[in-house]
Design a protein around this motif. Sequence first.
Motif, PDB file in Angstrom:
ATOM      1  N   PHE A 169       0.902  -1.163   0.000  1.00  0.00           N
ATOM      2  CA  PHE A 169       0.000   0.000   0.000  1.00  0.00           C
ATOM      3  C   PHE A 169       0.933   1.202   0.000  1.00  0.00           C
ATOM      4  N   ASN A 170       1.462   1.548  -1.164  1.00  0.00           N
ATOM      5  CA  ASN A 170       2.549   2.520  -1.203  1.00  0.00           C
ATOM      6  C   ASN A 170       2.133   3.955  -0.951  1.00  0.00           C
ATOM      7  N   HIS A 171       1.149   4.421  -1.698  1.00  0.00           N
ATOM      8  CA  HIS A 171       0.829   5.846  -1.593  1.00  0.00           C
ATOM      9  C   HIS A 171      -0.649   6.127  -1.791  1.00  0.00           C
ATOM     10  N   ASP A 172      -1.036   7.297  -1.342  1.00  0.00           N
ATOM     11  CA  ASP A 172      -2.345   7.843  -1.630  1.00  0.00           C
ATOM     12  C   ASP A 172      -2.159   8.764  -2.836  1.00  0.00           C
ATOM     13  N   ILE A 173      -2.933   8.555  -3.875  1.00  0.00           N
ATOM     14  CA  ILE A 173      -2.732   9.316  -5.120  1.00  0.00           C
ATOM     15  C   ILE A 173      -2.829  10.821  -4.876  1.00  0.00           C
ATOM     16  N   ARG A 174      -3.827  11.251  -4.092  1.00  0.00           N
ATOM     17  CA  ARG A 174      -3.999  12.692  -3.850  1.00  0.00           C
ATOM     18  C   ARG A 174      -2.824  13.277  -3.081  1.00  0.00           C
ATOM     19  N   MET A 175      -2.335  12.553  -2.098  1.00  0.00           N
ATOM     20  CA  MET A 175      -1.170  13.046  -1.341  1.00  0.00           C
ATOM     21  C   MET A 175       0.052  13.167  -2.255  1.00  0.00           C
ATOM     22  N   LEU A 176       0.214  12.176  -3.117  1.00  0.00           N
ATOM     23  CA  LEU A 176       1.364  12.197  -4.033  1.00  0.00           C
ATOM     24  C   LEU A 176       1.246  13.371  -5.000  1.00  0.00           C
ATOM     25  N   GLU A 177       0.047  13.543  -5.564  1.00  0.00           N
ATOM     26  CA  GLU A 177      -0.146  14.607  -6.558  1.00  0.00           C
ATOM     27  C   GLU A 177       0.026  15.987  -5.934  1.00  0.00           C
ATOM     28  N   ALA A 178      -0.441  16.139  -4.703  1.00  0.00           N
ATOM     29  CA  ALA A 178      -0.376  17.450  -4.048  1.00  0.00           C
ATOM     30  C   ALA A 178       0.987  17.688  -3.392  1.00  0.00           C
ATOM     31  N   GLY A 179       1.777  16.631  -3.283  1.00  0.00           N
ATOM     32  CA  GLY A 179       3.032  16.724  -2.533  1.00  0.00           C
ATOM     33  C   GLY A 179       4.157  17.410  -3.281  1.00  0.00           C
ATOM     34  N   SER A 180       5.335  17.392  -2.670  1.00  0.00           N
ATOM     35  CA  SER A 180       6.445  18.206  -3.172  1.00  0.00           C
ATOM     36  C   SER A 180       7.386  17.452  -4.113  1.00  0.00           C
ATOM     37  N   TYR A 181       7.078  16.179  -4.425  1.00  0.00           N
ATOM     38  CA  TYR A 181       7.986  15.442  -5.299  1.00  0.00           C
ATOM     39  C   TYR A 181       8.047  16.100  -6.676  1.00  0.00           C
ATOM     40  N   PRO A 182       9.233  16.107  -7.311  1.00  0.00           N
ATOM     41  CA  PRO A 182       9.318  16.629  -8.670  1.00  0.00           C
ATOM     42  C   PRO A 182       8.469  15.783  -9.623  1.00  0.00           C
ATOM     43  N   PHE A 183       7.986  16.436 -10.681  1.00  0.00           N
ATOM     44  CA  PHE A 183       7.051  15.776 -11.588  1.00  0.00           C
ATOM     45  C   PHE A 183       7.535  14.416 -12.115  1.00  0.00           C
ATOM     46  N   PRO A 184       8.805  14.307 -12.582  1.00  0.00           N
ATOM     47  CA  PRO A 184       9.246  12.994 -13.099  1.00  0.00           C
ATOM     48  C   PRO A 184       9.151  11.879 -12.057  1.00  0.00           C
ATOM     49  N   LEU A 185       9.419  12.217 -10.812  1.00  0.00           N
ATOM     50  CA  LEU A 185       9.342  11.216  -9.751  1.00  0.00           C
ATOM     51  C   LEU A 185       7.879  10.824  -9.487  1.00  0.00           C
ATOM     52  N   LYS A 186       6.988  11.831  -9.494  1.00  0.00           N
ATOM     53  CA  LYS A 186       5.553  11.537  -9.344  1.00  0.00           C
ATOM     54  C   LYS A 186       5.098  10.597 -10.451  1.00  0.00           C
ATOM     55  N   LYS A 187       5.553  10.913 -11.671  1.00  0.00           N
ATOM     56  CA  LYS A 187       5.165  10.121 -12.834  1.00  0.00           C
ATOM     57  C   LYS A 187       5.670   8.680 -12.691  1.00  0.00           C
ATOM     58  N   ARG A 188       6.882   8.556 -12.191  1.00  0.00           N
ATOM     59  CA  ARG A 188       7.482   7.234 -12.015  1.00  0.00           C
ATOM     60  C   ARG A 188       6.663   6.405 -11.023  1.00  0.00           C
ATOM     61  N   ILE A 189       6.337   7.020  -9.883  1.00  0.00           N
ATOM     62  CA  ILE A 189       5.615   6.291  -8.831  1.00  0.00           C
ATOM     63  C   ILE A 189       4.220   5.891  -9.304  1.00  0.00           C
ATOM     64  N   LEU A 190       3.562   6.826 -10.020  1.00  0.00           N
ATOM     65  CA  LEU A 190       2.193   6.573 -10.481  1.00  0.00           C
ATOM     66  C   LEU A 190       2.145   5.603 -11.661  1.00  0.00           C
ATOM     67  N   GLY A 191       3.263   5.455 -12.354  1.00  0.00           N
ATOM     68  CA  GLY A 191       3.286   4.663 -13.585  1.00  0.00           C
ATOM     69  C   GLY A 191       3.124   3.168 -13.346  1.00  0.00           C
ATOM     70  N   SER A 192       3.011   2.434 -14.462  1.00  0.00           N
ATOM     71  CA  SER A 192       2.750   0.998 -14.352  1.00  0.00           C
ATOM     72  C   SER A 192       3.993   0.218 -13.912  1.00  0.00           C
ATOM     73  N   LYS A 193       5.138   0.906 -13.817  1.00  0.00           N
ATOM     74  CA  LYS A 193       6.332   0.233 -13.282  1.00  0.00           C
ATOM     75  C   LYS A 193       6.794   0.904 -12.000  1.00  0.00           C
ATOM     76  N   GLY A 194       5.864   1.528 -11.305  1.00  0.00           N
ATOM     77  CA  GLY A 194       6.204   2.227 -10.069  1.00  0.00           C
ATOM     78  C   GLY A 194       5.734   1.455  -8.853  1.00  0.00           C
ATOM     79  N   HIS A 195       4.783   2.052  -8.133  1.00  0.00           N
ATOM     80  CA  HIS A 195       4.312   1.463  -6.876  1.00  0.00           C
ATOM     81  C   HIS A 195       2.795   1.419  -6.829  1.00  0.00           C
ATOM     82  N   LEU A 196       2.288   0.500  -6.056  1.00  0.00           N
ATOM     83  CA  LEU A 196       0.846   0.291  -5.950  1.00  0.00           C
ATOM     84  C   LEU A 196       0.225   1.321  -4.993  1.00  0.00           C
ATOM     85  N   ASN A 197      -0.809   2.015  -5.445  1.00  0.00           N
ATOM     86  CA  ASN A 197      -1.484   2.987  -4.572  1.00  0.00           C
ATOM     87  C   ASN A 197      -2.517   2.310  -3.676  1.00  0.00           C
ATOM     88  N   ASN A 198      -2.967   3.040  -2.671  1.00  0.00           N
ATOM     89  CA  ASN A 198      -3.897   2.478  -1.688  1.00  0.00           C
ATOM     90  C   ASN A 198      -5.158   1.890  -2.331  1.00  0.00           C
TER      91      ASN A 198
END
Length: 266
Positions: A169-198
């Motif tokens: 249960f890696n992340h909450d999508i809204r927290m990730l989107e609103a958070g301070s991570y740089p865009f490429p990192l957000k994209k990586r986590i959200l992508g199909s080779k990243g991490h599973l969201n709640n």
Amino acid sequence: MEFKLCAIASGSSGNCAYLGAGDQQFLIDVGISGKKAIAGLGEIGVNPETINGILITHEHSDHIKGVGIFSRKYNTPIYATQKAWDKMLADNMLGTVKEENIRILEKNVYMQHGELRILPYSIHHDSVDPVGYIFEYKDKKITLATDIGMIDEEIANHLKGSNGILLEFNHDIRMLEAGSYPFPLKKRILGSKGHLNNEDAAKTLVAIYHDGLEWAVLGHLSKDNNVPDLAYLTAKTALEENNIQIGRDIVVTVAKRDKVSEVYGF
Ligand SMILES: [Zn+2]
Ligand SMILES: [Zn+2]
């Protein structure tokens, strides 16, 4: 309990799990210091010298940081796929490893240790050759499913029939989107080779639920983009929408980043 799992550390800052089945004992990843892994095993009464092997999921540092140290100290065999080994050895990620402790895993092929059967299965993640693990002992099945960008049908089929699971249960999508991570990192986590969201993880939990699924440990939570209560609540809500009650039908807990979990098993 003769078949059991414990999350020694779980989260984006370091992962290490213990699996015991009769006289067989394995660590899945040592992404924390050797010292912490040894202390964690001590807390659950396991002598590190008795560990039969370390099973690697993939070569990211939050999974292998302490592998080399642990293996050198206790002469522990390390299991990984050939491609993962090629990468780890080429980049000297583990330090010196004894030849005899380099063990090659075949994906989707069972490995038998005593009465324990171990199946490394393919997952989607941005590392060289990532795997999850299925453990079968007598008539029970424990599954480890973390660092998964997406659950496809093949993975879903692997998870089905689990009696216990450590599920990302890696992340909450809204927290990730609103958070301070740089865009490429957000994209990586959200992508199909990243991490599973709640949400996706909760859906997966519902999909694989059956009467025999006794417990689920929610793990690999992001430090910045998730909170344990939110992960738990997402799982609880999805389960309740499907008439599955925590406490009555299943035990659900969240693995702590830097605290040894309870020991779950059968
Ligand atoms: Zn990773
Ligand atoms: Zn990871």
